[in-house]
Design an enzyme around this catalytic site. Structure first.
Site, mmCIF file in Angstrom:
data_model
loop_
_atom_site.group_PDB
_atom_site.id
_atom_site.type_symbol
_atom_site.label_atom_id
_atom_site.label_comp_id
_atom_site.label_asym_id
_atom_site.label_seq_id
_atom_site.Cartn_x
_atom_site.Cartn_y
_atom_site.Cartn_z
ATOM 1 N N ASP A 1 -0.041 -4.129 6.032
ATOM 2 C CA ASP A 1 -0.782 -3.550 7.166
ATOM 3 C C ASP A 1 -2.260 -3.917 7.027
ATOM 4 O OD1 ASP A 1 1.644 -2.415 7.652
ATOM 5 O OD2 ASP A 1 0.972 -0.333 7.528
ATOM 6 N N HIS B 1 -7.123 -2.011 5.601
ATOM 7 C CA HIS B 1 -6.284 -0.977 6.211
ATOM 8 C C HIS B 1 -6.935 0.376 5.935
ATOM 9 C CE1 HIS B 1 -2.663 0.502 7.976
ATOM 10 N NE2 HIS B 1 -2.099 0.927 6.869
ATOM 11 N N HIS C 1 0.834 -1.206 0.000
ATOM 12 C CA HIS C 1 0.000 0.000 0.000
ATOM 13 C C HIS C 1 0.870 1.258 0.000
ATOM 14 C CE1 HIS C 1 0.946 -0.568 4.223
ATOM 15 N NE2 HIS C 1 0.392 0.582 4.564
ATOM 16 N N ASP D 1 6.014 4.529 4.936
ATOM 17 C CA ASP D 1 6.932 3.556 5.544
ATOM 18 C C ASP D 1 7.084 2.288 4.705
ATOM 19 O OD1 ASP D 1 4.243 3.099 6.341
ATOM 20 O OD2 ASP D 1 4.834 1.944 8.098
ATOM 21 N N HIS D 2 6.183 2.050 3.753
ATOM 22 C CA HIS D 2 6.256 0.833 2.931
ATOM 23 C C HIS D 2 6.808 1.077 1.531
ATOM 24 C CE1 HIS D 2 3.921 -1.811 5.696
ATOM 25 N NE2 HIS D 2 3.695 -0.602 6.193
ATOM 26 N N HIS E 1 1.582 3.814 1.898
ATOM 27 C CA HIS E 1 1.986 4.562 3.080
ATOM 28 C C HIS E 1 3.502 4.675 3.013
ATOM 29 C CE1 HIS E 1 -1.780 4.025 5.831
ATOM 30 N NE2 HIS E 1 -1.825 5.122 5.096
ATOM 31 N N HIS F 1 6.482 -5.635 11.756
ATOM 32 C CA HIS F 1 5.858 -4.315 11.748
ATOM 33 C C HIS F 1 5.533 -3.865 13.177
ATOM 34 C CE1 HIS F 1 2.907 -1.155 10.537
ATOM 35 N NE2 HIS F 1 3.611 -1.121 9.418
#
Ligand SMILES: [Zn+2]
Ligand SMILES: [Zn+2]
Length: 301
Positions: A205, A135, A58, A62-63, A60, A263
């Site tokens: 997530d 998510h 996804h 951080d990914h 976000h 995570h």
């Protein structure tokens, strides 16, 4: 499997942002690409010019924030092999616009495949399936699964049948017949029963769900969102993540062989209590950590 980053949202002293790699017969399948992934990628010897697929769960930061840097480093190192990128539809727009604005040209072809439910990639030796996760933004979970592998080669049978060691052995090992002294030898005469392929599931997530438990049915290794301890479930619900116990419940329902918790929220300096909670539900649970390498053994039947 090599875990490159196992923290959530922000890096900590010991944990980088999410990324995990499958290393298989010279090929790399990278799942998520948090900031700093390229450094670990080089450090753990994953190789800049291998056959490679990147699966992004996804959009976000951080990914995904490590993706441009990784692509750019690969390009500067002269990568020539095509790279396949899988993820939410907006991923390609983001990569393309960023590359245009920063005048990044790549030395290799980049193919984009938009995630959708079902089989998303099919290669000879493996396939990748996709399912919606739950998510706060469009998010996907992935299952990597090998096609059934040939049975174990029985050298003594090959010798007894008079097959000379060398190319003919390799031909039989790859499931094709050979001719020795005018007689046809079939692979079944020297190979054991076909072995099931190995499989790995990666949640990204998500909140836990019955549909994800079905999606991950029977995987050899499940890598699941374990952002919070059981006592912080309210936060997991609010932020659309899972607790370690919820991850364990999915692994149990799915009949997974092992569960890697990952995570982790930066609030937990020590994740041992989370592993303990998970093991009460699913004993084959462990905490992923940066640099950890895990072998996924095949099943004999
Ligand atoms: Zn995250
Ligand atoms: Zn997220």
């Amino acid at each position: 499997m090599v875990f490159l980053g196992t923290s959530s949202a922000t890096p900590t002293k010991g944990r980088n942002l999410p990324s995990v790699a499958i290393r298989r017969e010279g090929e790399v399948v990278l799942m998520d690409c948090g900031e700093g992934t390229q450094k670990s990628f080089v450090e753990y010897g994953l190789g800049i010019n291998r056959e490679m697929v990147v699966l992004i769960t996804h959009l976000h930061g951080d990914h995904v924030n490590g993706l441009l840097g990784l692509l750019q480093t690969m390009s500067m190192s002269g990568r020539g092999k095509k790279l396949t990128l899988v993820g939410p539809g907006g991923l390609y727009q983001w990569v393309k616009a960023s590359m245009e604005m920063l005048s990044i040209g790549l030395s290799f072809d980049l193919t984009f495949v938009a995630a959708k439910p079902g089989v998303i990639l099919s290669r000879g030796a493996y396939r990748v399936r996709c399912s919606r996760a739950n998510h706060s933004v469009e998010a996907w979970s992935y299952v990597f699964e090998e096609t059934p592998r040939p049975g174990v080669f029985d050298k003594s049978k090959a010798v007894a049948l008079g097959v000379p060691e060398g190319r003919k052995w390799s031909t039989l090992q790859h499931g094709r017949s050979v001719t020795v002294g005018g007689r046809k030898i079939r692979p079944a005469e020297v190979l054991g029963p076909k072995r099931p392929g190995r499989s790995v599931g990666y949640s990204g997530d998500t909140r836990p769900s019955a549909s994800l438990a079905r999606f991950f049915r029977g995987v050899d290794l499940l890598i699941f969102d374990s952002t919070f301890a059981a006592g912080d479930k309210d936060k997991a619900v609010e932020r659309k993540h899972s607790t370690c116990v919820e991850a364990a419940e999915v692994a149990k329902k799915a009949g997974a062989r092992r569960l890697a918790l990952t995570h982790f929220s930066a609030r937990y300096r020590n994740v041992a209590p989370l592993v303990k909670e998970a093991r009460e539900v699913f004993p084959e649970s462990f905490a992923a950590s940066d640099g950890m390498s895990v072998d996924v053994p095949g099943r004999t039947q």
